[in-house]
Design a protein around this motif. Structure first.
Motif, short mmCIF file in Angstrom:
data_model
loop_
_atom_site.label_atom_id
_atom_site.label_comp_id
_atom_site.label_asym_id
_atom_site.label_seq_id
_atom_site.Cartn_x
_atom_site.Cartn_y
_atom_site.Cartn_z
N LEU A 113 0.84 -1.20 0.00
CA LEU A 113 0.00 0.00 0.00
C LEU A 113 0.87 1.24 0.00
O LEU A 113 1.72 1.41 0.87
N PHE A 114 0.65 2.08 -0.98
CA PHE A 114 1.42 3.32 -1.17
C PHE A 114 0.63 4.49 -0.60
O PHE A 114 -0.54 4.68 -0.95
N VAL A 138 -0.02 -2.34 -4.99
CA VAL A 138 0.60 -3.32 -5.87
C VAL A 138 0.55 -4.67 -5.18
O VAL A 138 0.78 -4.76 -3.97
N TYR A 139 0.25 -5.70 -5.95
CA TYR A 139 0.13 -7.05 -5.41
C TYR A 139 1.21 -7.96 -5.99
O TYR A 139 1.63 -7.80 -7.14
N LEU A 140 1.62 -8.93 -5.18
CA LEU A 140 2.50 -9.98 -5.65
C LEU A 140 1.88 -11.31 -5.24
O LEU A 140 1.86 -11.65 -4.06
N GLN A 141 1.34 -12.01 -6.22
CA GLN A 141 0.78 -13.33 -5.99
C GLN A 141 1.88 -14.36 -6.22
O GLN A 141 2.49 -14.39 -7.30
N MET A 142 2.16 -15.17 -5.22
CA MET A 142 3.19 -16.20 -5.33
C MET A 142 2.55 -17.57 -5.19
O MET A 142 1.81 -17.82 -4.22
N ASN A 143 2.84 -18.45 -6.12
CA ASN A 143 2.28 -19.79 -6.12
C ASN A 143 3.38 -20.84 -5.92
O ASN A 143 4.56 -20.55 -6.08
N SER A 144 2.96 -22.04 -5.58
CA SER A 144 3.90 -23.17 -5.43
C SER A 144 5.07 -22.79 -4.53
O SER A 144 6.24 -22.99 -4.88
N LEU A 145 4.76 -22.26 -3.38
CA LEU A 145 5.81 -21.79 -2.48
C LEU A 145 6.65 -22.95 -1.95
O LEU A 145 6.15 -24.07 -1.74
N ARG A 148 -1.12 -4.14 -10.30
CA ARG A 148 -1.34 -2.90 -9.56
C ARG A 148 -2.76 -2.41 -9.79
O ARG A 148 -3.33 -2.60 -10.87
N VAL A 149 -3.30 -1.78 -8.76
CA VAL A 149 -4.60 -1.12 -8.85
C VAL A 149 -4.38 0.32 -8.43
O VAL A 149 -4.26 0.62 -7.23
N ASP A 150 -4.29 1.19 -9.40
CA ASP A 150 -3.97 2.59 -9.09
C ASP A 150 -5.04 3.25 -8.24
O ASP A 150 -4.73 4.09 -7.40
N ALA A 151 -6.28 2.87 -8.43
CA ALA A 151 -7.36 3.46 -7.64
C ALA A 151 -7.22 3.13 -6.16
O ALA A 151 -7.75 3.85 -5.30
N PHE A 178 16.20 -8.96 -5.82
CA PHE A 178 15.06 -8.56 -6.64
C PHE A 178 14.19 -9.75 -6.99
O PHE A 178 14.70 -10.83 -7.29
N VAL A 179 12.88 -9.52 -6.99
CA VAL A 179 11.93 -10.57 -7.36
C VAL A 179 11.18 -10.20 -8.64
O VAL A 179 11.20 -10.93 -9.62
N ALA A 180 10.50 -9.05 -8.60
CA ALA A 180 9.69 -8.63 -9.75
C ALA A 180 9.38 -7.15 -9.62
O ALA A 180 9.49 -6.58 -8.53
N ALA A 181 8.99 -6.53 -10.73
CA ALA A 181 8.64 -5.11 -10.72
C ALA A 181 7.55 -4.84 -11.73
O ALA A 181 7.38 -5.58 -12.72
N ILE A 182 6.82 -3.78 -11.48
CA ILE A 182 5.78 -3.35 -12.39
C ILE A 182 5.92 -1.86 -12.60
O ILE A 182 6.17 -1.10 -11.65
N SER A 183 5.81 -1.42 -13.84
CA SER A 183 5.99 -0.01 -14.16
C SER A 183 4.72 0.79 -13.91
O SER A 183 3.67 0.24 -13.58
N TRP A 184 4.80 2.09 -14.11
CA TRP A 184 3.66 2.98 -13.91
C TRP A 184 2.57 2.73 -14.93
O TRP A 184 1.42 3.11 -14.70
#
Length: 122
Positions: free
Chosen positions: A23-24, A79-86, A72-75, A47-53
């Protein structure tokens, strides 16, 4: 003043999934790229992952790309990071960071959260 708060961590079993949230708080979220990093005990932050604007995505490698979803949900300034098969080796503190470069895989971000613990154990 920008602040980042991660949530969604916890203790899970191998093979489970988790969705982390970042949460920003502050202005102009839609102009920032957000990256996810992790730091295991005794290891460097990586580093794991990134998402741009504008929603472009970048992952550490193809393995991460195959088992994670970054969105990401700008509203919602989130930003979310869903991780599977942990796996047990995914155990770490996960951090999000905001900056204005993309893709940025180094620690050169403007703002950082305090992290959320993810523990994968049977």
């Amino acid at each position: 003043q920008v602040q980042l708060v991660e949530s969604g961590g916890g203790q899970v079993q191998p093979g489970d999934s988790l969705r982390l949230s970042c949460l920003f708080s502050g202005h102009d979220f839609e102009t920032y790229a957000v990256g996810w990093f992790r730091q295991a005990p005794g290891k460097d932050r990586e580093f794991v992952a990134a998402i741009s604007w504008i929603g472009n995505r970048y992952w550490r490698d193809s393995t991460w790309k195959a088992r994670t979803i970054i969105s990401r949900v700008d509203a919602a300034n989130t930003v979310y990071l869903q991780m599977n098969s942990l796996k047990p080796e995914d155990t770490a503190v996960y951090y999000c960071a905001a900056g204005r470069k993309f893709p940025e895989t180094s620690l050169d971000y403007d703002y950082w959260g305090h992290g959320t613990q993810v523990t994968v154990s049977s």
